[in-house]
Design a protein around this motif. Sequence first.
Motif, PDB file in Angstrom:
ATOM      1  N   LEU A 101       3.471   3.746   4.670  1.00 55.71           N
ATOM      2  CA  LEU A 101       3.985   2.889   3.603  1.00 55.71           C
ATOM      3  C   LEU A 101       3.030   2.875   2.416  1.00 55.71           C
ATOM      4  O   LEU A 101       3.456   3.004   1.261  1.00 55.71           O
ATOM      5  CB  LEU A 101       4.187   1.473   4.137  1.00 55.71           C
ATOM      6  N   ALA A 102       1.725   2.738   2.683  1.00 56.44           N
ATOM      7  CA  ALA A 102       0.733   2.691   1.611  1.00 56.44           C
ATOM      8  C   ALA A 102       0.724   3.991   0.806  1.00 56.44           C
ATOM      9  O   ALA A 102       0.694   3.969  -0.432  1.00 56.44           O
ATOM     10  CB  ALA A 102      -0.651   2.423   2.190  1.00 56.44           C
ATOM     11  N   GLU A 103       0.765   5.129   1.499  1.00 53.67           N
ATOM     12  CA  GLU A 103       0.744   6.415   0.806  1.00 53.67           C
ATOM     13  C   GLU A 103       2.027   6.617   0.004  1.00 53.67           C
ATOM     14  O   GLU A 103       1.995   7.129  -1.116  1.00 53.67           O
ATOM     15  CB  GLU A 103       0.563   7.548   1.807  1.00 53.67           C
ATOM     16  N   TRP A 104       3.163   6.197   0.562  1.00 51.69           N
ATOM     17  CA  TRP A 104       4.429   6.341  -0.163  1.00 51.69           C
ATOM     18  C   TRP A 104       4.408   5.503  -1.435  1.00 51.69           C
ATOM     19  O   TRP A 104       4.900   5.944  -2.487  1.00 51.69           O
ATOM     20  CB  TRP A 104       5.595   5.925   0.728  1.00 51.69           C
ATOM     21  N   MET A 105       3.850   4.308  -1.369  1.00 50.23           N
ATOM     22  CA  MET A 105       3.768   3.453  -2.546  1.00 50.23           C
ATOM     23  C   MET A 105       2.904   4.088  -3.639  1.00 50.23           C
ATOM     24  O   MET A 105       3.215   3.995  -4.830  1.00 50.23           O
ATOM     25  CB  MET A 105       3.225   2.073  -2.154  1.00 50.23           C
ATOM     26  N   GLN A 106       1.826   4.768  -3.222  1.00 47.77           N
ATOM     27  CA  GLN A 106       0.997   5.464  -4.208  1.00 47.77           C
ATOM     28  C   GLN A 106       1.784   6.606  -4.850  1.00 47.77           C
ATOM     29  O   GLN A 106       1.673   6.857  -6.055  1.00 47.77           O
ATOM     30  CB  GLN A 106      -0.264   6.012  -3.538  1.00 47.77           C
ATOM     31  N   ARG A 107       2.592   7.296  -4.062  1.00 50.31           N
ATOM     32  CA  ARG A 107       3.420   8.375  -4.628  1.00 50.31           C
ATOM     33  C   ARG A 107       4.478   7.802  -5.565  1.00 50.31           C
ATOM     34  O   ARG A 107       4.877   8.453  -6.542  1.00 50.31           O
ATOM     35  CB  ARG A 107       4.073   9.181  -3.501  1.00 50.31           C
ATOM     36  N   SER A 186      -2.509   1.014 -12.201  1.00 47.25           N
ATOM     37  CA  SER A 186      -1.316   0.975 -11.361  1.00 47.25           C
ATOM     38  C   SER A 186      -1.668   1.185  -9.897  1.00 47.25           C
ATOM     39  O   SER A 186      -1.121   0.513  -9.014  1.00 47.25           O
ATOM     40  CB  SER A 186      -0.320   2.045 -11.821  1.00 47.25           C
ATOM     41  N   ARG A 187      -2.580   2.087  -9.637  1.00 48.87           N
ATOM     42  CA  ARG A 187      -2.998   2.326  -8.254  1.00 48.87           C
ATOM     43  C   ARG A 187      -3.724   1.111  -7.676  1.00 48.87           C
ATOM     44  O   ARG A 187      -3.572   0.795  -6.492  1.00 48.87           O
ATOM     45  CB  ARG A 187      -3.869   3.582  -8.170  1.00 48.87           C
ATOM     46  N   ARG A 188      -4.499   0.424  -8.506  1.00 53.65           N
ATOM     47  CA  ARG A 188      -5.157  -0.783  -8.016  1.00 53.65           C
ATOM     48  C   ARG A 188      -4.131  -1.853  -7.667  1.00 53.65           C
ATOM     49  O   ARG A 188      -4.285  -2.593  -6.690  1.00 53.65           O
ATOM     50  CB  ARG A 188      -6.147  -1.310  -9.060  1.00 53.65           C
ATOM     51  N   LEU A 189      -3.076  -1.944  -8.481  1.00 52.02           N
ATOM     52  CA  LEU A 189      -2.019  -2.914  -8.205  1.00 52.02           C
ATOM     53  C   LEU A 189      -1.331  -2.595  -6.871  1.00 52.02           C
ATOM     54  O   LEU A 189      -1.044  -3.499  -6.079  1.00 52.02           O
ATOM     55  CB  LEU A 189      -0.994  -2.916  -9.338  1.00 52.02           C
ATOM     56  N   LEU A 192      -3.493  -3.778  -4.073  1.00 51.85           N
ATOM     57  CA  LEU A 192      -3.428  -5.230  -3.919  1.00 51.85           C
ATOM     58  C   LEU A 192      -2.144  -5.648  -3.205  1.00 51.85           C
ATOM     59  O   LEU A 192      -2.160  -6.527  -2.330  1.00 51.85           O
ATOM     60  CB  LEU A 192      -3.505  -5.905  -5.288  1.00 51.85           C
ATOM     61  N   ILE A 193      -1.021  -5.032  -3.566  1.00 52.40           N
ATOM     62  CA  ILE A 193       0.252  -5.346  -2.910  1.00 52.40           C
ATOM     63  C   ILE A 193       0.164  -4.999  -1.428  1.00 52.40           C
ATOM     64  O   ILE A 193       0.614  -5.761  -0.561  1.00 52.40           O
ATOM     65  CB  ILE A 193       1.411  -4.584  -3.585  1.00 52.40           C
ATOM     66  N   MET A 194      -0.438  -3.861  -1.120  1.00 45.58           N
ATOM     67  CA  MET A 194      -0.539  -3.452   0.273  1.00 45.58           C
ATOM     68  C   MET A 194      -1.437  -4.393   1.062  1.00 45.58           C
ATOM     69  O   MET A 194      -1.144  -4.731   2.221  1.00 45.58           O
ATOM     70  CB  MET A 194      -1.081  -2.014   0.339  1.00 45.58           C
ATOM     71  N   ASP A 195      -2.514  -4.871   0.445  1.00 42.96           N
ATOM     72  CA  ASP A 195      -3.379  -5.848   1.119  1.00 42.96           C
ATOM     73  C   ASP A 195      -2.595  -7.116   1.431  1.00 42.96           C
ATOM     74  O   ASP A 195      -2.763  -7.721   2.499  1.00 42.96           O
ATOM     75  CB  ASP A 195      -4.589  -6.178   0.250  1.00 42.96           C
ATOM     76  N   GLY A 196      -1.736  -7.538   0.496  1.00 43.74           N
ATOM     77  CA  GLY A 196      -0.915  -8.725   0.727  1.00 43.74           C
ATOM     78  C   GLY A 196       0.080  -8.527   1.851  1.00 43.74           C
ATOM     79  O   GLY A 196       0.342  -9.451   2.635  1.00 43.74           O
TER      80      GLY A 196
END
Length: 208
Positions: A101-107, A186-189, A192-196
């Motif tokens: 999920l985290a990698e897909w969000m970065q893509r 954008s990547r930092r955001l 942060l979303i993934m940490d949440g």
Amino acid sequence: MQKPEAADEADEAGASPRPLRADARRNRDKLTAAAAKAFARSGVDASLEAIAREAGVGTGTLYRHFPTREALIEAVYRREVEGLVAAADDLLRQETPDAALAEWMQRYVDYIATKRGMRDSLKLLLESNSPLFAETHGLVPRTFRRLMEQAVQSGTIRPDADSADVLHALSSIYSATDGPDWHERSRRLVALIMDGLRYGAPRPSQRR
């Protein structure tokens, strides 16, 4: 009778119902990949000649595949959407559900960068009733929901997370102010979303 070389060009341009030859398909794929980078970097006014050079082909090959700039824009948008959808299965095979999920969000951030570069032209395509949007509608949200569900079932993200809410937050990146550090912010955001999402998960995250 059509000359053999003319028939070859018709095949490359997609005028023939027969599938593209392997070399023509490779050229088309290289052109759309180069155009995606150029549009993300410079918008849709990027030089078509420069795109052809980056793809390692001549401008004649570019125009045989994409007679107009709009045709190239449609192909790039379709490529980006299909790439995101295909990436989900690949990531789930290779990673834990939360890592996938985290990698897909970065893509997805990279997808947004390309979409930002094409936004004016995409608006024109939408107003022209192009079939592009009907054919790709819902593919990205459904893919993201499936990734979220897999991560929830694995216990590595919080169970009350709603995929529509998270995708809305991610999509807000689209309207963020342009700037040289846009991509990094954008990547930092996304991080942060993934940490949440991981906070309060039933089981500790199995990050790789």
